[in-house]
Motif scaffolding. Structure first.
Motif, PDB file in Angstrom:
ATOM      1  N   TYR A 156       2.398   1.711  -3.443  1.00  0.00           N
ATOM      2  CA  TYR A 156       1.404   2.196  -4.396  1.00  0.00           C
ATOM      3  C   TYR A 156       1.097   3.670  -4.173  1.00  0.00           C
ATOM      4  O   TYR A 156       0.968   4.441  -5.120  1.00  0.00           O
ATOM      5  CB  TYR A 156       0.105   1.398  -4.291  1.00  0.00           C
ATOM      6  N   TYR A 209       0.833  -1.195   0.000  1.00  0.00           N
ATOM      7  CA  TYR A 209       0.000   0.000   0.000  1.00  0.00           C
ATOM      8  C   TYR A 209       0.874   1.254   0.000  1.00  0.00           C
ATOM      9  O   TYR A 209       0.600   2.207  -0.743  1.00  0.00           O
ATOM     10  CB  TYR A 209      -0.946   0.003   1.204  1.00  0.00           C
ATOM     11  N   ASN A 238      -2.316   3.316 -15.651  1.00  0.00           N
ATOM     12  CA  ASN A 238      -3.293   3.865 -16.585  1.00  0.00           C
ATOM     13  C   ASN A 238      -3.065   3.342 -17.993  1.00  0.00           C
ATOM     14  O   ASN A 238      -3.904   3.506 -18.862  1.00  0.00           O
ATOM     15  CB  ASN A 238      -3.307   5.397 -16.572  1.00  0.00           C
ATOM     16  N   THR A 296      -5.925   1.103 -19.308  1.00  0.00           N
ATOM     17  CA  THR A 296      -6.591   0.269 -18.310  1.00  0.00           C
ATOM     18  C   THR A 296      -8.059   0.646 -18.151  1.00  0.00           C
ATOM     19  O   THR A 296      -8.846  -0.174 -17.696  1.00  0.00           O
ATOM     20  CB  THR A 296      -5.882   0.339 -16.938  1.00  0.00           C
ATOM     21  N   ARG A 305      -4.741  -7.692 -11.188  1.00  0.00           N
ATOM     22  CA  ARG A 305      -5.446  -6.735 -10.325  1.00  0.00           C
ATOM     23  C   ARG A 305      -4.521  -5.573  -9.951  1.00  0.00           C
ATOM     24  O   ARG A 305      -4.920  -4.411  -9.983  1.00  0.00           O
ATOM     25  CB  ARG A 305      -5.942  -7.442  -9.069  1.00  0.00           C
ATOM     26  N   GLU A 306      -3.285  -5.891  -9.603  1.00  0.00           N
ATOM     27  CA  GLU A 306      -2.301  -4.866  -9.252  1.00  0.00           C
ATOM     28  C   GLU A 306      -2.098  -3.898 -10.417  1.00  0.00           C
ATOM     29  O   GLU A 306      -2.073  -2.684 -10.236  1.00  0.00           O
ATOM     30  CB  GLU A 306      -0.973  -5.552  -8.892  1.00  0.00           C
ATOM     31  N   LEU A 358      -4.198  -3.242 -12.961  1.00  0.00           N
ATOM     32  CA  LEU A 358      -5.407  -2.455 -13.216  1.00  0.00           C
ATOM     33  C   LEU A 358      -5.644  -1.379 -12.163  1.00  0.00           C
ATOM     34  O   LEU A 358      -6.159  -0.308 -12.473  1.00  0.00           O
ATOM     35  CB  LEU A 358      -6.623  -3.376 -13.313  1.00  0.00           C
ATOM     36  N   LEU A 359      -5.260  -1.644 -10.927  1.00  0.00           N
ATOM     37  CA  LEU A 359      -5.463  -0.670  -9.851  1.00  0.00           C
ATOM     38  C   LEU A 359      -4.426   0.446  -9.838  1.00  0.00           C
ATOM     39  O   LEU A 359      -4.692   1.540  -9.338  1.00  0.00           O
ATOM     40  CB  LEU A 359      -5.458  -1.368  -8.491  1.00  0.00           C
ATOM     41  N   ASN A 360      -3.249   0.198 -10.383  1.00  0.00           N
ATOM     42  CA  ASN A 360      -2.149   1.142 -10.221  1.00  0.00           C
ATOM     43  C   ASN A 360      -1.617   1.756 -11.509  1.00  0.00           C
ATOM     44  O   ASN A 360      -0.736   2.607 -11.451  1.00  0.00           O
ATOM     45  CB  ASN A 360      -1.000   0.470  -9.477  1.00  0.00           C
ATOM     46  N   ASP A 387     -10.814  -4.966 -17.984  1.00  0.00           N
ATOM     47  CA  ASP A 387     -11.079  -5.564 -16.681  1.00  0.00           C
ATOM     48  C   ASP A 387     -10.142  -6.768 -16.586  1.00  0.00           C
ATOM     49  O   ASP A 387      -9.366  -7.031 -17.517  1.00  0.00           O
ATOM     50  CB  ASP A 387     -12.554  -5.957 -16.515  1.00  0.00           C
ATOM     51  N   GLU A 388     -10.173  -7.492 -15.466  1.00  0.00           N
ATOM     52  CA  GLU A 388      -9.227  -8.597 -15.292  1.00  0.00           C
ATOM     53  C   GLU A 388      -9.359  -9.644 -16.395  1.00  0.00           C
ATOM     54  O   GLU A 388      -8.354 -10.140 -16.910  1.00  0.00           O
ATOM     55  CB  GLU A 388      -9.409  -9.253 -13.925  1.00  0.00           C
ATOM     56  N   LYS A 416       1.849   6.583  -6.969  1.00  0.00           N
ATOM     57  CA  LYS A 416       0.772   7.472  -7.437  1.00  0.00           C
ATOM     58  C   LYS A 416       1.125   8.935  -7.202  1.00  0.00           C
ATOM     59  O   LYS A 416       0.834   9.793  -8.038  1.00  0.00           O
ATOM     60  CB  LYS A 416      -0.545   7.104  -6.769  1.00  0.00           C
TER      61      LYS A 416
END
Length: 65
Positions: free
Chosen positions: A6, A3, A34, A50, A27-28, A30-32, A54-55, A10
């Motif tokens: 990340y 966390y 672009n 992204t 998942r990592e 897609l969340l972090n 989706d996954e 960001k």
């Protein structure tokens, strides 16, 4: 610990720096990120935003090349 990393990446990206994250965790990514660049055997074979993924779609794109 992840966390904190990340959060820092960001913040760096928001300040205008380019940040490269190398990961096989969909998942990592897609969340972090672009933008996703898919490489196979050392060559760039795909590039996607992204926001368009989706996954499941990222997973299928990573094996279709």
């Amino acid at each position: 610990a992840k966390y904190d990393i990340y959060t820092l990446t960001k913040e760096l990206a928001a300040s205008g720096l380019a940040v490269i994250i190398i990961s096989d965790d969909m998942r990592e990514v897609l969340l972090n990120c672009n933008r996703v660049m898919i490489m196979r055997r050392g060559r760039l074979v795909g590039e996607h935003n992204t926001s368009d993924l989706d996954e499941a779609s990222l997973s299928s794109k990573s094996v279709e090349y």
